[in-house]
Scaffold this active site. Sequence first.
Site, PDB file in Angstrom:
ATOM      1  N   HIS A 183      -3.700  15.702 -11.859  1.00 46.94           N
ATOM      2  CA  HIS A 183      -3.170  17.058 -11.671  1.00 46.94           C
ATOM      3  C   HIS A 183      -2.996  17.402 -10.198  1.00 46.94           C
ATOM      4  CE1 HIS A 183      -3.577  18.730 -15.809  1.00 46.94           C
ATOM      5  NE2 HIS A 183      -4.530  17.822 -15.911  1.00 46.94           N
ATOM      6  N   HIS A 224      -6.562  13.884 -23.954  1.00 52.18           N
ATOM      7  CA  HIS A 224      -5.937  15.219 -23.897  1.00 52.18           C
ATOM      8  C   HIS A 224      -4.408  15.109 -23.929  1.00 52.18           C
ATOM      9  CE1 HIS A 224      -9.772  17.077 -21.979  1.00 52.18           C
ATOM     10  NE2 HIS A 224      -9.829  17.062 -23.300  1.00 52.18           N
ATOM     11  N   HIS A 228     -15.509  14.399 -18.048  1.00 48.33           N
ATOM     12  CA  HIS A 228     -14.449  15.314 -18.495  1.00 48.33           C
ATOM     13  C   HIS A 228     -14.296  15.177 -20.011  1.00 48.33           C
ATOM     14  CE1 HIS A 228     -10.651  17.505 -18.311  1.00 48.33           C
ATOM     15  NE2 HIS A 228     -10.029  16.491 -18.873  1.00 48.33           N
ATOM     16  N   ASP A 240      -2.062  16.664 -22.529  1.00 46.90           N
ATOM     17  CA  ASP A 240      -1.303  16.680 -21.270  1.00 46.90           C
ATOM     18  C   ASP A 240      -1.385  15.334 -20.537  1.00 46.90           C
ATOM     19  OD1 ASP A 240      -4.072  17.369 -20.742  1.00 46.90           O
ATOM     20  OD2 ASP A 240      -3.469  17.910 -18.704  1.00 46.90           O
ATOM     21  N   HIS A 241      -1.958  14.322 -21.203  1.00 48.29           N
ATOM     22  CA  HIS A 241      -1.996  12.957 -20.638  1.00 48.29           C
ATOM     23  C   HIS A 241      -1.376  11.927 -21.578  1.00 48.29           C
ATOM     24  CE1 HIS A 241      -4.526  14.085 -17.167  1.00 48.29           C
ATOM     25  NE2 HIS A 241      -4.737  15.115 -17.969  1.00 48.29           N
ATOM     26  N   ASP A 279      -8.444  12.768 -15.105  1.00 43.66           N
ATOM     27  CA  ASP A 279      -9.076  14.064 -14.837  1.00 43.66           C
ATOM     28  C   ASP A 279     -10.557  13.902 -14.469  1.00 43.66           C
ATOM     29  OD1 ASP A 279      -6.658  15.189 -15.386  1.00 43.66           O
ATOM     30  OD2 ASP A 279      -7.270  16.213 -17.219  1.00 43.66           O
TER      31      ASP A 279
HETATM   32 FE    FE Z   1      -5.424  17.084 -17.757  1.00 46.94          FE
HETATM   33 ZN    ZN Z   2      -7.931  16.319 -19.455  1.00 47.93          ZN
END
Ligand code: FE
Ligand code: ZN
Length: 240
Positions: free
Chosen positions: A170, A57, A113, A59-60, A132
């Site tokens: 997160h 993802h 996930h 955001d990683h 995550d």
């Molecule tokens: Fe994430």
């Molecule tokens: Zn993720």
Amino acid sequence: MLTATPIPMLADNYAWLLRDPETGTIAIVDPAETAPAHAILAQLGNRLDYILLTHHHNDHVGGADALAKHYNAVILGAAADAHRLPPLDCAVKDGDTIRLGAHTGTVIATPGHTIGHVSYFFPETPILCCGDTLFSLGCGRLFEGTPAMMFESLGKLASLPAETLLCCGHEYTEHNLAFALSLDPDNPRLLARRETVRQLRAAGQPTLPAKLGDEKQENPFLTAPDAASFAERRAARDRF
Ligand code: FE
Ligand code: ZN
């Protein structure tokens, strides 16, 4: 001893700075962006040896490629997801050993996930970078895997030592705590946790790393007795 420090990124992400003070080796786990990483690395001699990715993802991984080029760092990530990760220098799979200065870590496949999600465990401190998969008082949404898959992944992580520090992807603890209390409103451990979390957040401090031993007693996704009740809780959390 290996140390782990959260680096806030985007709205509620954490990248993690792993540092081996004896050799000066530095790794960053899941850099979503570059600027916060540059800022902290400038205080550490502008050195970055490794970038560890838990899953694909954005955001990683958003900052990984640019940071790797800037510092000449090596990128590690799941072989299974190599086609959708930034270009990997080292493709890893479940059970692989990785070196970080004087320390070694283990790759643990934790699908759920996403299918290719991996976690990194460093037994000496001990530190777990779980992306995550596992959050403090929560777990990741099931974007790709089945509840049974995630339940098994969480079971693997729960078998690690109680003193393991959880370096999650997160800052979701407050909302996770509200959900946990909705299931178990009088739980004294959760009520005590609420005070600690409130104070930390009021002071602008991360609630992480969490301790696995606490999570095993307080996290509703780790206390779920079987995959069916896990699935029920995860579905309820999606609607919460
Ligand atoms: Fe994430
Ligand atoms: Zn993720």
